[in-house]
Scaffold this active site. Structure first.
Site, PDB file in Angstrom:
ATOM      1  CE  LYS A  22      -1.778   1.682   3.977  1.00 55.14           C
ATOM      2  NZ  LYS A  22      -1.517   3.101   4.232  1.00 55.14           N
ATOM      3  CG  ASN A  23       2.143   2.702   3.516  1.00 52.08           C
ATOM      4  OD1 ASN A  23       1.022   3.091   3.183  1.00 52.08           O
ATOM      5  ND2 ASN A  23       2.437   2.383   4.761  1.00 52.08           N
ATOM      6  CB  CYS A 118      -5.679  10.609  11.112  1.00 52.81           C
ATOM      7  SG  CYS A 118      -4.151   9.758  11.520  1.00 52.81           S
ATOM      8  NE  ARG A 123       0.036  10.731   9.787  1.00 47.15           N
ATOM      9  CZ  ARG A 123      -0.445   9.647   9.178  1.00 47.15           C
ATOM     10  NH1 ARG A 123      -1.538   9.081   9.648  1.00 47.15           N
ATOM     11  NH2 ARG A 123       0.111   9.131   8.125  1.00 47.15           N
ATOM     12  CG  ASP A 314       2.741   1.599   9.644  1.00 48.80           C
ATOM     13  OD1 ASP A 314       3.108   1.776   8.475  1.00 48.80           O
ATOM     14  OD2 ASP A 314       2.359   2.528  10.379  1.00 48.80           O
ATOM     15  NE  ARG A 406      -7.970   4.496   4.703  1.00 50.40           N
ATOM     16  CZ  ARG A 406      -7.511   5.666   5.129  1.00 50.40           C
ATOM     17  NH1 ARG A 406      -7.973   6.168   6.260  1.00 50.40           N
ATOM     18  NH2 ARG A 406      -6.567   6.302   4.464  1.00 50.40           N
TER      19      ARG A 406
END
Ligand code: EPZ
Length: 426
Positions: A22-23, A118, A123, A314, A406
């Protein structure tokens, strides 16, 4: 309004293949703006965040074809006619901010909504904007948007290469500045850059488009600006965080589980920590690993999250689940985000004993978790709740799973194929 219902205590076994990262995918889709022709991306994870980034590009006017079955995306930026990333899209996904560097560098202007905070932290984007300013752009902030542009009367039509020292090795800022500098005039050096494997994947992608980037993966990235970039055909690297998630699932309740495309070298500190705990993890080859769980033998340990090559933030909520059932005391310290312990109260509802002390979680291991209805507060916290449910006695209901969708492709299908009793219900 979907949730996962999990009956815990099932043994996991078999093989699971890791999807594209994803990243990395999100940045490569944004970077395709820089090219003068079509790009083809392969091994694209079929996740919600990718769909949002595709929407951002379509909103700019790019032509995008998504082939979900073959996990391929074709992006043609030639028809881009807007330079704005609207609040409706940016608030859905912060990573939309990554179109700023490419738009600014290629078209000399960008208008982008400020993402805001968030669940895991404030952020900020100050380092992104400082980098653009160092490259000769000007910006103003009004009505929740940043207007960033090259003042052609002062700086000509291109950004100007320079030395940029980052106060913190931010991934987003390193990526945005690296992309902006590819079409700048002259040489840019980013000092104290982020070093994650996804940064290297982005640099390789840009170089395959004709960029001239050296040093990605080290603290000092050098970008020699070029006049233009052409479209390319590129395969996205596998997702290390997804691999880490399945490794912990296997360590919690696996018999023999093989993880295909785990690429363990991208997560060395994580592996050494698992070895320290006593997880039986064997390397099959540089891409694949095998895990055999032996919960009764695990030992407590301390975790400090740090930018790469440190322990990845993460995987912090995910390893905390494992440590919550390891006898003894473990301390998990979160150094990257201000507020990444929102899952703790949910885990304590399942019988864990975790106390928060500032940016530390002090975990006293218990013998067993018990199933309960719990919430997902963000992507990784949600995945942690699912793993806790797999290890717990009885039934667990995990709600707000839109967070999980997501960033994890076919999460429950992959777990079911390994033998987990998990289903998605409205
Ligand atoms: C990326 O976020 C990842 N997201 C995050 O993954 C990951 O947790 C994070 O890097 C750290 O590894 C994507 O790649 C899409 P940062 P990013 O800029 O780029 C502060 C997941 O679960 N900071 O390295 O936003 C910031 O507030 C997600 O997949 C500034 O102060 O991370 C944070 O505390 C969650 N000013 C820290 O740096 C800035 O201008 C790290 O941020 C930029 C960042």
């Amino acid at each position: 309004m979907e949730k996962f219902v999990i009956n815990g205590g099932k043994t996991l076994s078999g093989k699971v293949k890791i999807s594209g990262a994803k990243n990395s995918a999100l940045k490569l889709i944004a970077a395709s703006i820089l090219a003068d022709s079509k790009t083809t991306l392969r091994n694209v994870p079929q996740i919600e965040d990718v769909s949002i980034m595709v929407e951002v590009l379509k909103n700019l006017g790019a032509r995008v074809n998504v082939d979900r079955e073959n996990k391929v995306i074709e992006i043609n930026p030639e028809s881009i006619s807007s330079y704005e990333a609207p609040y409706e899209l940016v608030r859905k996904m912060r990573a939309s901010i990554l179109v700023a560097g490419p738009l600014l560098s290629k078209f000399g202007k960008v208008k982008i909504a400020i993402p805001g905070g968030c669940n895991i932290g404030s952020r900020q984007i100050d380092l992104h904007l400082k980098g653009f300013k160092d490259l000769g752009a000007e910006y103003s902030v009004e009505h929740g948007y940043v207007n960033c542009y090259i003042n052609s009367s002062r700086a000509g039509t291109r950004l100007c290469g320079t030395i940029i020292n980052l106060d913190f090795p931010s991934r987003g800022a390193s990526e945005n500045i690296m992309m902006a500098a590819t079409l700048a005039e002259g040489k840019t050096i980013i000092n104290n850059a982020a070093r994650e494997p996804e940064i290297v994947d982005l640099a390789c992608f840009l170089n395959s488009m004709g960029a001239n980037i050296h040093g990605a993966g080290t603290r000092r990235i050098t970008i020699n600006g070029v006049k233009n970039l052409k479209g390319t055909d590129y395969e996205i690297m596998p997702d290390s965080i997804e691999a880490g998630t399945f490794i912990i699932a296997a360590a919690l309740c696996g018999d023999k589980v093989e993880i295909e495309d785990a690429r363990w070298k991208n997560l060395e500190v994580f592996y050494f920590k698992l070895k320290e705990i006593g997880v039986d993890i064997s390397v099959i080859d540089e891409n694949n690993v095998r895990i055999e769980s032996s919960p009764g033998t695990y030992k407590p340990t301390n975790i400090n999250t740090l930018p790469y090559p440190g322990f990845p933030t993460d995987l912090q909520p995910i390893i905390a689940v494992l440590l919550s059932v390891v006898p003894g005391t473990s301390v998990v310290t979160e150094n990257v985000f201000e507020n990444r312990f929102m899952y703790v109260d949910e885990l304590n509802r399942m019988g864990a004993i975790i106390k928060i002390d500032g940016h530390r979680a002090v975990i006293r291991g218990v013998e067993k978790l018990s199933g309960a209805p719990v919430r997902s507060f963000d992507l990784r916290a949600g995945a942690a709740m699912v793993l806790a449910g797999l290890a717990a006695e009885g039934e667990t209901e995990v709600s707000d799973i839109y967070h999980i969708k997501r960033g994890y492709e076919n999460f429950e299908e992959k777990l079911s194929l390994l033998g987990a009793d998990i289903r998605r219900v409205e």
